[in-house]
Scaffold this motif. Structure first.
Motif, PDB file in Angstrom:
ATOM      1  N   GLN A  20       0.949  -1.105  -0.021  1.00 51.68           N
ATOM      2  CA  GLN A  20       0.024  -0.039   0.114  1.00 51.68           C
ATOM      3  C   GLN A  20       0.792   1.459  -0.014  1.00 51.68           C
ATOM      4  O   GLN A  20       0.268   2.325   0.315  1.00 51.68           O
ATOM      5  CB  GLN A  20      -1.009   0.096   1.056  1.00 51.68           C
ATOM      6  N   ASN A  21       2.344   0.988   0.089  1.00 48.99           N
ATOM      7  CA  ASN A  21       2.922   2.354  -0.084  1.00 48.99           C
ATOM      8  C   ASN A  21       3.952   2.344  -1.456  1.00 48.99           C
ATOM      9  O   ASN A  21       4.786   1.394  -1.317  1.00 48.99           O
ATOM     10  CB  ASN A  21       3.965   2.459   1.244  1.00 48.99           C
ATOM     11  N   PRO A  22       3.684   3.083  -2.285  1.00 47.70           N
ATOM     12  CA  PRO A  22       4.566   3.223  -3.373  1.00 47.70           C
ATOM     13  C   PRO A  22       5.995   3.115  -3.088  1.00 47.70           C
ATOM     14  O   PRO A  22       6.349   4.175  -2.069  1.00 47.70           O
ATOM     15  CB  PRO A  22       4.185   4.509  -4.236  1.00 47.70           C
ATOM     16  N   GLY A  23       6.882   2.536  -3.835  1.00 50.96           N
ATOM     17  CA  GLY A  23       8.240   2.464  -3.660  1.00 50.96           C
ATOM     18  C   GLY A  23       8.784   1.575  -2.559  1.00 50.96           C
ATOM     19  O   GLY A  23       9.943   1.344  -2.358  1.00 50.96           O
ATOM     20  N   TYR A  24       7.839   0.735  -2.053  1.00 47.34           N
ATOM     21  CA  TYR A  24       8.213  -0.210  -1.132  1.00 47.34           C
ATOM     22  C   TYR A  24       7.758  -1.687  -1.603  1.00 47.34           C
ATOM     23  O   TYR A  24       7.143  -1.962  -2.272  1.00 47.34           O
ATOM     24  CB  TYR A  24       7.324   0.055   0.269  1.00 47.34           C
ATOM     25  N   ARG A  25       8.764  -2.600  -1.117  1.00 43.25           N
ATOM     26  CA  ARG A  25       8.534  -3.995  -1.563  1.00 43.25           C
ATOM     27  C   ARG A  25       8.530  -4.551   0.016  1.00 43.25           C
ATOM     28  O   ARG A  25       9.097  -4.196   0.901  1.00 43.25           O
ATOM     29  CB  ARG A  25       9.304  -4.549  -2.375  1.00 43.25           C
ATOM     30  N   TYR A  26       7.992  -5.954   0.049  1.00 45.70           N
ATOM     31  CA  TYR A  26       8.116  -6.820   1.085  1.00 45.70           C
ATOM     32  C   TYR A  26       9.521  -7.801   1.032  1.00 45.70           C
ATOM     33  O   TYR A  26       9.548  -8.331  -0.104  1.00 45.70           O
ATOM     34  CB  TYR A  26       6.840  -7.587   1.293  1.00 45.70           C
ATOM     35  N   VAL A  27      10.006  -8.028   2.104  1.00 43.02           N
ATOM     36  CA  VAL A  27      11.317  -9.155   1.896  1.00 43.02           C
ATOM     37  C   VAL A  27      10.988 -10.035   3.157  1.00 43.02           C
ATOM     38  O   VAL A  27      10.504  -9.444   4.227  1.00 43.02           O
ATOM     39  CB  VAL A  27      12.561  -8.393   2.086  1.00 43.02           C
ATOM     40  N   LEU A  28      11.485 -11.323   2.951  1.00 43.08           N
ATOM     41  CA  LEU A  28      10.982 -12.211   3.979  1.00 43.08           C
ATOM     42  C   LEU A  28      12.437 -13.031   4.185  1.00 43.08           C
ATOM     43  O   LEU A  28      13.294 -13.223   3.096  1.00 43.08           O
ATOM     44  CB  LEU A  28      10.113 -13.269   3.313  1.00 43.08           C
ATOM     45  N   GLY A  29      12.773 -13.287   5.231  1.00 39.25           N
ATOM     46  CA  GLY A  29      14.237 -13.981   5.917  1.00 39.25           C
ATOM     47  C   GLY A  29      14.297 -15.256   5.639  1.00 39.25           C
ATOM     48  O   GLY A  29      15.347 -15.946   5.953  1.00 39.25           O
ATOM     49  N   SER A  30      12.937 -15.921   5.613  1.00 39.62           N
ATOM     50  CA  SER A  30      13.063 -17.455   5.302  1.00 39.62           C
ATOM     51  C   SER A  30      12.172 -18.050   4.478  1.00 39.62           C
ATOM     52  O   SER A  30      11.462 -17.375   3.668  1.00 39.62           O
ATOM     53  CB  SER A  30      12.959 -18.158   6.878  1.00 39.62           C
ATOM     54  N   VAL A  31      11.826 -19.327   4.484  1.00 42.26           N
ATOM     55  CA  VAL A  31      10.665 -20.131   3.708  1.00 42.26           C
ATOM     56  C   VAL A  31      10.972 -20.114   2.221  1.00 42.26           C
ATOM     57  O   VAL A  31      10.696 -21.109   1.740  1.00 42.26           O
ATOM     58  CB  VAL A  31       9.406 -19.456   4.262  1.00 42.26           C
ATOM     59  N   LEU A  32      11.090 -18.805   1.873  1.00 46.95           N
ATOM     60  CA  LEU A  32      10.955 -18.726   0.143  1.00 46.95           C
ATOM     61  C   LEU A  32      12.043 -19.383  -0.490  1.00 46.95           C
ATOM     62  O   LEU A  32      13.354 -19.555   0.105  1.00 46.95           O
ATOM     63  CB  LEU A  32      11.021 -17.145  -0.139  1.00 46.95           C
ATOM     64  N   ASN A  33      12.027 -19.714  -1.663  1.00 41.46           N
ATOM     65  CA  ASN A  33      13.188 -20.368  -2.550  1.00 41.46           C
ATOM     66  C   ASN A  33      14.529 -19.347  -2.664  1.00 41.46           C
ATOM     67  O   ASN A  33      15.284 -19.825  -2.655  1.00 41.46           O
ATOM     68  CB  ASN A  33      12.574 -20.656  -3.971  1.00 41.46           C
ATOM     69  N   GLN A  34      14.034 -18.076  -2.924  1.00 44.52           N
ATOM     70  CA  GLN A  34      15.094 -16.996  -3.268  1.00 44.52           C
ATOM     71  C   GLN A  34      15.979 -16.946  -1.929  1.00 44.52           C
ATOM     72  O   GLN A  34      17.262 -16.602  -2.036  1.00 44.52           O
ATOM     73  CB  GLN A  34      14.360 -15.620  -3.595  1.00 44.52           C
ATOM     74  N   VAL A  35      15.373 -17.248  -0.730  1.00 38.14           N
ATOM     75  CA  VAL A  35      16.093 -17.164   0.396  1.00 38.14           C
ATOM     76  C   VAL A  35      17.116 -18.346   0.688  1.00 38.14           C
ATOM     77  O   VAL A  35      18.310 -18.191   0.904  1.00 38.14           O
ATOM     78  CB  VAL A  35      15.173 -16.924   1.834  1.00 38.14           C
ATOM     79  N   LEU A  36      16.649 -19.688   0.425  1.00 39.14           N
ATOM     80  CA  LEU A  36      17.282 -20.641   0.213  1.00 39.14           C
ATOM     81  C   LEU A  36      18.481 -20.638  -0.627  1.00 39.14           C
ATOM     82  O   LEU A  36      19.617 -21.071  -0.486  1.00 39.14           O
ATOM     83  CB  LEU A  36      16.369 -21.968  -0.106  1.00 39.14           C
TER      84      LEU A  36
END
Lengths: 458, 458
Positions: A224-240
């Motif tokens: 809901q805020n332009p110019g922002y994205r969410y990042v996640l520290g675990s679980v996701l394939n990209q993190v692995l």
């Protein structure tokens, strides 16, 4: 004098740090199930994911085929500030345990975030910066991921907003100050700042929060805020993928000293450390080039592998995130407040879930008093005060080493020492005072979480 | 990409760790003045010191002539658990400061004690064990020394009793828990457990304590309990001897990369880190083989070098310890409670005092808000959250690097990063909240301490 040909600590040279991440999925015959749109239950496209995640990270998330991703030079430069991390031979612990086993650990705690989380934090922050974003939002449980992201954002000049699980926020006030020192803002979750937070607070006024809930809040703010994205520290394939640097360094260090591990042990919450540590070894196993016993260790109070269901589930409590097929306790599951450390996510990496389902690894759960007993023994013999999360792996490694004492086997045991316990002293105090208790959810407790699983046709 | 031929971190190999400590005093033309018996004002003999200190340590304390002391194998084995420590090139800080100077720091914080103190703790605990003692007593200010000693004692199976300066005990509750996890007992000082503590509390009921007072209590307990001795984390010659490992490793690492420092900067409380860091460099300077600018940095709120007197004084508030000739603010001097970090001892190593007196080094004092500004900038650029003590050296190193920006000089600046600030978050919080203030004692404040100096014929 302790006789040793193998050094206590094996460091790679800076120019030996791996320059590409390894994507385990490329070698999997059965790929992890795709993320689904929570409304349509159809596999998510890149276009649907880019409002939430950075573009480059979406590509990494969805790519099941490319085996190696070159690490951008800017990230390698950052890695050089705290990497390579040492592969340590636990001579002193072996002596205390009187075991013929050789124990090794890859120590990821020698940086201010106190854990391996920095490996992915700098990668995700880098891609956000490269995309021209203003900032990122995230959640944090034990606080290691939030600290790591704060450090990466400070380095790159990005705004950083962290939702911290309320129970951790209260147990670890100093984590907040570290994050603030690195310029981040920190909000206890659930909060009144988001629609999903207000809803959860209305329904459960006394809740101590959960990772799933903090994720919902962070995603809401990012989208809901332009110019922002969410990042996640675990679980996701990209993190692995990013965390594969741990395993790649470990393997290179083992090759350097001419050792091959027999058993590889990692603690498992969402799977970031475990997935990173085992990556190249699991790759060999998948390709039939070598065999290793690989053991995931999780808390008995949050037993997603050992007692969860392998099913599609929401990654967050607010049910606004993609559905992932994983071992899960249900997105409504919240660990008992007596649970002292991290490893409190209700689900598990889809990649690791598939590998476990297909029999490539084992899993076991351990109770927290036995975990802290292992932590104390480790601290007193090896000198390092371990994080409670890491101590799950220590517990299992010690158990395997003690088994070797019975059988006389000289096995090479490797475990991931993901971090330090310098911000977990409330939990240590409880243990030192004899006040720590264990909690194992009953089947009836678990049934509540399972009841909330979405109905998805597989 | 940051261009670099010199690595970010230079590690020695394990077999390159120095195997002998270097005794700076051997190369001093004017030796440090001897310790005096507080009653007779005569130089103390070994026999008078052995009721307080371990025998082997007394020999080290009194030996002004032996240049090298072989490090016992058991201590080398322990060193290998956390040493060698890295010599770091601060590429990122240089970039942020836009300076042509090359900045290096020797980082001693990568162990659970969080500082260099472990180097001497294991040595002193080892000699206590070798002498067949039951345990040791000590004092701690910021808590690093107490933690280090707890770790060493846990490793060797020795009892450990720590008197912790009350203000630190209250500001750093988690330090206590780390020490307890390693099996030590921790008492806030002044306490009712000793005669000297009871006396001080009767005279100053609201006192926040001081190192000098905690020393008195620890010495009292050690001398009145059979099988116990007192150990000290700074000030003494034996401590500087053990800490020479820092400088010896630094010099070996510099030789490895072909660099010679121009300026060497260390924070100075009692002198343990500074004395250890500069040891081999000062040796060259004393022997006329090389020249270096050597700078001691101390808090403006506890300015023993820059505003103290060079005189015989008590090392403790209770006036039961030997007299030492040193730069001192008087044993009655207690830093303002707003003083956030360590470096709070009223005196200074006799060896360093003599060297400073003879013009071999400079000293400067810095105010704590400017120290925390330096700490924050360092954390955000180099990633490591520094201890407040270490940040005094960072402040001075940054000031020298900024001077190089003015002059265009490409000087090689080395400073000692003695430790991490993970247990100093109350102070960081104060700084983050804009609540930190500075305090510089007035001449009248200092006169109170000076009035208590003993009258000793020199």
């Amino acid at each position: 004098m302790i006789e040793n040909k193998i050094p206590y600590k094996t460091y790679l040279d800076e120019n030996e740090i791996p320059t590409a991440w390894y994507n385990l999925r490329a070698d999997m015959k059965v790929k992890p199930a795709p993320l689904l749109n929570p409304a349509t239950h159809k596999p998510l496209s890149a276009d649907e994911l880019t409002p939430i995640f950075c573009e480059e990270l979406v590509k990494q998330e969805l790519d099941n085929d490319t085996a190696f991703f070159p690490i951008p030079q800017e990230i390698l430069d950052f890695y050089k500030m705290y990497r390579p991390s040492p592969l340590v031979r636990a001579y002193c612990l072996e002596k205390v345990l009187d075991t013929p086993a050789k124990i090794y650990y890859k120590f990821e705690g020698n940086n201010t975030s106190g854990s391996h989380k920095l490996n992915s934090a700098i990668a995700q922050a880098y891609y956000a910066k490269k995309q021209g974003l203003k900032g990122v939002t995230t959640e944090t449980g034990a606080g290691q991921w939030g600290t790591a992201l704060s450090m990466a954002c400070a380095y790159l000049g990005l705004d950083c907003k962290v939702f911290m699980v309320k129970v951790s926020y209260e147990q670890k006030p100093f984590r907040r100050e570290v994050m603030r020192t690195y310029g981040a803002s920190v909000t206890p979750s659930p909060s009144m700042e988001t629609a999903v937070g207000r809803k959860i607070l209305a329904e459960h006024p006394g809740t101590t929060g959960s990772l799933g809930c903090a994720i919902s809040e962070a995603v809401e703010v990012a989208t809901q805020n332009p110019g922002y994205r969410y990042v996640l520290g675990s679980v996701l394939n990209q993190v692995l993928l990013h965390q594969s640097i741990i395993g790649l360094e470990t393997k290179a260090a083992f090759d350097k000293i001419g050792v091959k591990p027999d058993i590889i042990i990692g603690c498992a919450g969402g799977g970031s450390n475990l997935g990173g540590l085992i990556a190249p070894f699991m790759g060999e196993k998948l390709r039939g080039e070598a065999d290793y016993r690989i053991i995931a260790v999780e808390p008995a109070s949050c037993p997603s592998f050992t007692r969860g269901k392998f099913a599609y589930d929401f990654c967050d409590t607010g049910m606004i995130c993609p559905l992932a097929k994983m071992y899960t306790l249900g997105s409504g599951f919240i660990p008992s407040p007596n649970h002292a450390g991290g490893l409190r996510f209700h689900g598990m990496s889809t990649t690791l879930s598939q590998l476990y389902h297909d029999g490539y690894m084992e899993a076991r759960s351990v109770e927290q008093t036995s975990v802290f007993e292992a932590a104390e023994l480790f601290a007193r013999s090896e000198g390092i005060l371990p994080a409670p999360e890491s101590s799950h792996a220590i517990r299992a490694a010690m158990d395997e080493a003690l088994r070797c004492r019975e059988t006389g086997e000289e096995k090479n045991i490797l475990f991931g020492l993901t971090g330090t316990g310098y911000f977990d002293l409330v939990a240590y105090q409880k243990f030192n005072d004899g006040q720590m208790t264990d909690y194992i959810p009953t089947d009836a407790d678990l049934a509540v979480g399972f009841a909330g699983l979405p109905k998805v046709e597989d």
